[in-house]
Each structure stands twice: as C-alpha cells, then as structure tokens.
Scaffold this motif. Structure first.
Motif, PDB file in Angstrom:
ATOM      1  N   CYS A   1       0.817  -1.218   0.000  1.00 47.96           N
ATOM      2  CA  CYS A   1       0.000   0.000   0.000  1.00 47.96           C
ATOM      3  C   CYS A   1       0.846   1.261   0.000  1.00 47.96           C
ATOM      4  N   LEU A   2       2.087   1.184   0.508  1.00 46.87           N
ATOM      5  CA  LEU A   2       2.943   2.363   0.524  1.00 46.87           C
ATOM      6  C   LEU A   2       3.379   2.734  -0.887  1.00 46.87           C
ATOM      7  N   GLY A   3       3.400   1.760  -1.790  1.00 44.40           N
ATOM      8  CA  GLY A   3       3.671   2.060  -3.185  1.00 44.40           C
ATOM      9  C   GLY A   3       2.420   2.531  -3.913  1.00 44.40           C
ATOM     10  N   ASN A   4       1.288   2.008  -3.504  1.00 45.37           N
ATOM     11  CA  ASN A   4       0.030   2.377  -4.158  1.00 45.37           C
ATOM     12  C   ASN A   4      -0.429   3.785  -3.811  1.00 45.37           C
ATOM     13  N   SER A   5       0.105   4.337  -2.732  1.00 47.24           N
ATOM     14  CA  SER A   5      -0.363   5.634  -2.260  1.00 47.24           C
ATOM     15  C   SER A   5      -0.061   6.735  -3.275  1.00 47.24           C
ATOM     16  N   SER A   6      -1.013   7.625  -3.460  1.00 45.13           N
ATOM     17  CA  SER A   6      -0.792   8.794  -4.322  1.00 45.13           C
ATOM     18  C   SER A   6      -0.589  10.051  -3.495  1.00 45.13           C
ATOM     19  N   ASN A   7      -0.394   9.881  -2.171  1.00 42.88           N
ATOM     20  CA  ASN A   7      -0.232  11.028  -1.278  1.00 42.88           C
ATOM     21  C   ASN A   7       1.167  11.153  -0.699  1.00 42.88           C
ATOM     22  N   ILE A   8       1.874  10.030  -0.519  1.00 37.16           N
ATOM     23  CA  ILE A   8       3.162  10.067   0.181  1.00 37.16           C
ATOM     24  C   ILE A   8       4.216  10.793  -0.649  1.00 37.16           C
ATOM     25  N   TRP A   9       4.901  11.738  -0.009  1.00 38.32           N
ATOM     26  CA  TRP A   9       5.999  12.468  -0.644  1.00 38.32           C
ATOM     27  C   TRP A   9       7.347  11.861  -0.292  1.00 38.32           C
ATOM     28  N   VAL A  10       7.501  11.488   0.972  1.00 39.99           N
ATOM     29  CA  VAL A  10       8.789  10.964   1.451  1.00 39.99           C
ATOM     30  C   VAL A  10       8.563   9.612   2.100  1.00 39.99           C
ATOM     31  N   LEU A  11       9.290   8.594   1.614  1.00 40.69           N
ATOM     32  CA  LEU A  11       9.275   7.261   2.211  1.00 40.69           C
ATOM     33  C   LEU A  11      10.719   6.874   2.490  1.00 40.69           C
ATOM     34  N   ASP A  12      11.121   6.966   3.748  1.00 38.00           N
ATOM     35  CA  ASP A  12      12.502   6.703   4.152  1.00 38.00           C
ATOM     36  C   ASP A  12      12.512   5.517   5.107  1.00 38.00           C
ATOM     37  N   LEU A  13      12.972   4.365   4.602  1.00 36.56           N
ATOM     38  CA  LEU A  13      13.018   3.121   5.379  1.00 36.56           C
ATOM     39  C   LEU A  13      14.444   2.582   5.483  1.00 36.56           C
ATOM     40  N   LYS A  14      15.428   3.399   5.237  1.00 37.56           N
ATOM     41  CA  LYS A  14      16.821   2.918   5.197  1.00 37.56           C
ATOM     42  C   LYS A  14      17.278   2.425   6.574  1.00 37.56           C
ATOM     43  N   MET A  15      18.326   1.593   6.539  1.00 35.85           N
ATOM     44  CA  MET A  15      18.973   1.084   7.748  1.00 35.85           C
ATOM     45  C   MET A  15      17.999   0.325   8.648  1.00 35.85           C
ATOM     46  N   ASN A  16      17.320  -0.670   8.057  1.00 40.12           N
ATOM     47  CA  ASN A  16      16.456  -1.570   8.800  1.00 40.12           C
ATOM     48  C   ASN A  16      16.728  -2.991   8.329  1.00 40.12           C
ATOM     49  N   ASN A  17      15.805  -3.898   8.609  1.00 38.05           N
ATOM     50  CA  ASN A  17      15.975  -5.295   8.203  1.00 38.05           C
ATOM     51  C   ASN A  17      14.815  -5.774   7.342  1.00 38.05           C
ATOM     52  N   PHE A  18      14.252  -4.899   6.540  1.00 39.96           N
ATOM     53  CA  PHE A  18      13.154  -5.291   5.669  1.00 39.96           C
ATOM     54  C   PHE A  18      13.653  -6.271   4.607  1.00 39.96           C
ATOM     55  N   HIS A  19      12.814  -7.257   4.311  1.00 36.34           N
ATOM     56  CA  HIS A  19      13.174  -8.239   3.293  1.00 36.34           C
ATOM     57  C   HIS A  19      12.056  -8.319   2.247  1.00 36.34           C
ATOM     58  N   GLY A  20      12.196  -9.242   1.313  1.00 34.48           N
ATOM     59  CA  GLY A  20      11.230  -9.335   0.227  1.00 34.48           C
ATOM     60  C   GLY A  20      11.595  -8.363  -0.878  1.00 34.48           C
ATOM     61  N   SER A  21      10.617  -7.926  -1.631  1.00 40.46           N
ATOM     62  CA  SER A  21      10.866  -7.047  -2.778  1.00 40.46           C
ATOM     63  C   SER A  21      10.353  -5.637  -2.503  1.00 40.46           C
ATOM     64  N   ILE A  22      10.828  -4.721  -3.325  1.00 41.08           N
ATOM     65  CA  ILE A  22      10.269  -3.372  -3.312  1.00 41.08           C
ATOM     66  C   ILE A  22       8.837  -3.458  -3.820  1.00 41.08           C
ATOM     67  N   PRO A  23       7.903  -2.695  -3.248  1.00 40.09           N
ATOM     68  CA  PRO A  23       6.537  -2.712  -3.802  1.00 40.09           C
ATOM     69  C   PRO A  23       6.568  -2.557  -5.313  1.00 40.09           C
ATOM     70  N   GLN A  24       5.885  -3.444  -6.005  1.00 40.32           N
ATOM     71  CA  GLN A  24       5.996  -3.506  -7.459  1.00 40.32           C
ATOM     72  C   GLN A  24       5.064  -2.561  -8.194  1.00 40.32           C
ATOM     73  N   THR A  25       4.096  -2.013  -7.503  1.00 37.16           N
ATOM     74  CA  THR A  25       3.140  -1.134  -8.158  1.00 37.16           C
ATOM     75  C   THR A  25       3.145   0.233  -7.499  1.00 37.16           C
ATOM     76  N   PHE A  26       3.666   1.219  -8.222  1.00 41.47           N
ATOM     77  CA  PHE A  26       3.588   2.607  -7.778  1.00 41.47           C
ATOM     78  C   PHE A  26       2.511   3.286  -8.610  1.00 41.47           C
ATOM     79  N   ALA A  27       1.596   3.938  -7.903  1.00 42.16           N
ATOM     80  CA  ALA A  27       0.357   4.411  -8.520  1.00 42.16           C
ATOM     81  C   ALA A  27       0.606   5.492  -9.563  1.00 42.16           C
ATOM     82  N   ASN A  28      -0.288   5.544 -10.545  1.00 43.15           N
ATOM     83  CA  ASN A  28      -0.318   6.685 -11.449  1.00 43.15           C
ATOM     84  C   ASN A  28      -0.579   7.943 -10.615  1.00 43.15           C
TER      85      ASN A  28
END
Length: 537
Positions: free
Chosen positions: A310-337
């Motif tokens: 949902c963080l990729g689907n959002s059309s409102n978020i300006w800044v998404l800073d998740l660096k220096m953590n332990n997230f795994h998996g893939s980057i959200p594959q769908t960034f909204a129009n």
C-alpha cells in the motif's frame, strides 16, 4: 495629491528610524525637543484608525528586525508609551544584556516578542497577569523558569526555546493554563516532562525537542486530546506503547531510545518520524489506512518484515525513508499513477528482486536510493524519464550488464549524484553515456541556489564513500555532485583506456576518457576504481 495613509505611516516610521539612529550614537544628547518629536511620531504611527479603536486608544510598539536597536534596550522609546502599551515586538535585533526592570512595570502588556537577540541572565519574574503571547526564544537566557509562570492563566502562546533554562520540579503542578495552545520549550535543558502544563486541555502544539527528557511518555500527556503537533525528538524517551491523539497530524520522535513495536498510527497523521531509535517488528497494516500521510521516516531502526504494498500504491506520500532496517522481500511492485514521491530511500536492508518499472509513474522523484541490498537487473535507463531525479544510488547490489544503451537518447538532465559502485556492470563505457548527465557538466550548476535537499519537515540524507569509508551525509547540498562507478567486476584495478585497434597513448578510448573528464568539471567527487570497463568515445 494628498498622501495616502500608508504613505503617511511609512514617512512616520522613517522618522522614528532616523531618531533611533541618532539616539543610539555613543554619547549623543537626547534633547527634550527630540524626545517630544519622537513621542508625537509614535502616537501618530501607532494609534489605531478610528474604526479599529475598541480598547480606549491603546497602541503597540513594534520594532522587529531593526538592526539599529543594538546592544541596549530602547528604554527611552518604550517608556514614552508604557501606560498604554499592550504589544511590544523587539525580535530579530541585536539587543544585549539583561531584561530590564522597567519592562516588568508595563502593567497592560499582553504580547511580548524578544526572540532572536543576545539577552543574558535569568528571567527574574513574569508579572504580566494579562499576558497572552510570550516569545523569548533564541537568546542566551539561563537559570530556572520562574514560578510566576504558573500565574499566567491567559497564556495562549509560550516560546522559551533555545536558551539555557531549566524547570524546577517545585513549580505548582495544579496550575491552570486553559487558553494555552502553543508550548515551545525546545533546547531548554529540561530533563523531565513539564507536569506544570498537564492542565493545558486546549494545547495544540507541543515542542520539547533537543532536551534531556528520560523515560516513558506520561499518561497526563496522552490525556490532552487536542494535540495536533508533537515534537519530542532528540531526547532519551524510551517508551511508545500507544498514540491516542485522534487529531494528531505531525509527530516527530526521531533520535530517542524508543523500543518495542510500532503502535497503530492516529488517523489524521501526515508527518511521522521515528528514525534513529531501537524499534522492532513489522510496519502495522493500519498505516495503509492513512489517507493524509505525506512523510514517513522509519529509518535507522531494527524493523523487519516486508514493505506493505500500500505504501507504493499511495498517491499522497511524498517521502518514504526506510533505510537502515531489516526489511526483506521485494520493493513494492506497483507505484500508482500520479505517485507524488520525491524521496524513496531503502538503503541498507535485505531487499531482493528487481527495480519496479512503475517507479516511472513518480514524476516528482528527486532521490532514489536502494543501495546495499540484493536487487538485480540491468541498468534502469527508463529512470531518465524522471525529469526531477537528482540522486540515484544503486551501489552494492547485483546489477549487471552494460551501461551503454544505443536504443535510447534519454538524458538524466537533473542528476547530480550517481553511485553504481560494487555491482557487476561490464562492457565498453562510451563517452556518450556521460553526456547524459547534463547537471554534472561544466557550468550547469553554477547558478544553483545553495541549499539543502528537502524541505522544512524533512532533509534528505544519503550514504557516500569518502576515502574508502562509507559515511552518512546527513544533509545534501544542492550544489554537491558525485559519481562512483568503482568496483564493478574485479580486475587489476586499472581503467582500460585502450581500444582494440588503437595504439597506447593515442587511442580513441583515451581521447574519450579525456573528453569525459573535461566535460564533468562540476563533479566534487568521481571514483572509477576496480572497473572492468573500457572507455570509449
């Protein structure tokens, strides 16, 4: 033609300024005639228009940004109007010394602005019973906040920030501040939550940042339901079990000692920063329900799990800073129009997979940092469609293939920082590849405004390598440029400049290297070490 009222006021103000200029000259004589002239000017300038008179002819004294009010309080000026003065603004000057005693004798004062000066000493008293607005910020005041503050029941705005003050635990905790809406005590040397304000039931803005506050957020603070802006950053706060403020819009808790899980966020949140803490666990799914969220900074924690799509689907978020953590998996594959992202920073996680082409929907993207993960794929030439992109960091991943692309003529017109180091790029590095980066070319950024990337709420930070050490650049100047293509496919460490048919020293490859080096004069940093690439034109 008769002068307009605005012209008259301007003329009067200039007259006052000229008087002040002469009055503050060392050893100048303040004659009775000049004092009488000043009084007349003040009365004419500050007396309200007849339609606005509702308080018996009271008036204000506003001398903010008057750089001539230096070293001393303009006491002789203010005393002229002390009987009727309600508002006094001496902010943004160069006034030195203690707060003078005569100021405490102005009984009708309701507004006092003395910020941005060089005031020293302690605040001896706060005697103004009708005071509503008090700003003493950005001075050099010291000592305890006086107990008389508990008697200012009409306070609406209080800013004592950026001084060396302290708050005694003996202050009355049963004081009442029913009208207080703005409380700003940042950088005041406070070591605990100020319980004296626990009855401020209408408080909207609370700033206790840059202090020495320890422990959990107290229950009395959770009970102030009207809070919309809270800044507790740069303290030693340890607990964050809940966030009950239903109207909260801005919450800054970065650089504390917060532990445990992220609590569910309030529904109206648009700015949320808990960076540089010790938080663990996954991002709660309730973050997907925040329709107003624009800034989300969870960087420098120990968070884990997958990044919610949902963080990729959002059309409102300006800044998404998740660096220096332990997230795994893939980057959200769908960034909204209509994606509004300006910053996407995922550096130093355990992300895999490919870079999603839907990032091309984020037309405002300025910073893309996915360094230090295990992302794979060829060089994403399609990112050149992002006309605002200034920072691209792909370092320490599994990108491969050649950098040249003869099928596209797209140019990275704004790109100033490019880091492709520690990948597996190979092939013949064409000079025309470097011509894509127009902002790095000589003279392209000479007229750029010298400021930091980001805005008032968030400043971009990136990881860069300097002299072999990877460091965090916590602020990024808009005039800084850098290119790092080093350590791609280990070899003998030399850049292979010679083309297959050209003799050493005069090959087209050497010519191309010289042309590239000359063209990129604006670069502050370039690294091409340990590359298995040939330079060509």
């Amino acid at each position: 033609m008769a002068e307009t009222r605005a012209q008259e006021l301007k003329k009067m103000e200039e007259g006052i300024k000229q008087w002040v200029k002469s009055a503050l000259v060392e050893n100048s004589k303040k004659t009775e005639e000049s004092m009488a002239e000043l009084k007349a000017l003040l009365m004419n300038l500050q007396r309200p228009e007849p339609a606005a008179v509702n308080n018996g002819g009271s008036f204000v004294g506003q001398f903010s940004h008057w750089t001539r009010l230096a070293k001393i309080f303009p006491g002789n000026i203010i005393k002229l109007s002390a009987d009727n003065l309600e508002m006094l603004d001496l902010s943004d000057n160069k006034i030195h010394g203690h707060i003078p005693n005569w100021l405490f004798n102005i009984s009708n004062l309701s507004t006092l602005y003395l910020s941005h000066n060089f005031l020293t000493g302690s605040i001896e008293q706060l005697p103004w019973k009708g005071l509503r607005y008090l700003d003493l910020s950005l001075n050099q005041l010291s000592g305890p906040i006086p107990s008389s503050i508990s008697e200012l029941v009409n306070l609406t705005y209080l800013d004592l920030s950026h001084n060396s003050l302290s708050m005694s635990t003996t202050l009355k905790v049963n004081s009442s501040f029913p009208k207080l809406r703005y409380l700003i005590l940042s950088s005041c040397n406070i070591n605990e939550f100020p319980k004296i304000f626990s009855t401020a039931d209408n408080l909207e803005t609370l700033d206790l940042s840059d202090n020495k506050i320890h422990g959990h957020i107290p229950n009395w603070l959770f009970n102030i339901s009207t809070l919309s802006h809270v800044n507790l950053s740069h303290n030693f706060v340890t607990g964050l079990e809940r966030l009950p403020w239903k109207d909260l819009q801005n919450l800054d808790l970065h650089s504390n000692l917060l532990q445990g899980l992220l609590p569910p966020p309030p529904p109206k949140l648009y700015f949320f920063s808990v960076s540089h803490n010790i938080l663990t666990g996954a991002i709660p799914s309730s973050f997907c329900n925040l329709s107003s969220l624009q800034y989300l900074d969870l960087s420098n924690n120990s968070l884990s799990g997958v990044i919610p799509q949902c963080l990729g689907n959002s059309s409102n978020i300006w800044v998404l800073d998740l660096k220096m953590n332990n997230f795994h998996g893939s980057i959200p594959q769908t960034f909204a129009n209509g994606c509004q992202l300006t910053t996407l920073n995922l550096n130093s996680n355990r992300l895999a997979g490919s870079l999603p082409p839907s990032l091309a929907n984020c037309g405002n993207l300025e910073v893309l940092d996915v360094g230090n993960n295990t992302i794979n794929g060829t060089f994403p030439h399609w990112l050149a469609t992002l006309s605002q992109l200034q920072v691209l960091i792909l370092r320490s991943n599994r990108f491969y293939g050649t950098l040249g692309d003869s099928t596209t003529r797209l140019r990275f017109t704004m790109l100033r920082i490019l880091d492709l180091s520690h990948n597996s790029f190979t092939g013949h590095l064409q000079t025309r590849f470097f011509r894509k980066f127009q902002a790095m070319m000589s003279g392209k950024n000479n007229s750029a405004e010298m400021r930091y990337m980001g805005d008032n709420l968030y400043k971009d930070s990136i990881m860069v390598t300097m002299k072999g050490f990877e460091i965090e650049m916590q602020r990024v100047l808009t005039i800084f440029t850098a290119m790092d293509l080093s350590s791609n496919r280990e070899n003998d460490g030399d850049i292979k400049r010679h083309g297959p048919e050209s003799p050493p020293g005069i090959s087209e490859s050497s010519k191309g290297f010289r042309e590239m080096s000359t063209g990129l004069k604006a670069l502050n940093k370039i690294s091409l070490k340990k590359m298995k690439m040939k330079m060509g034109s």
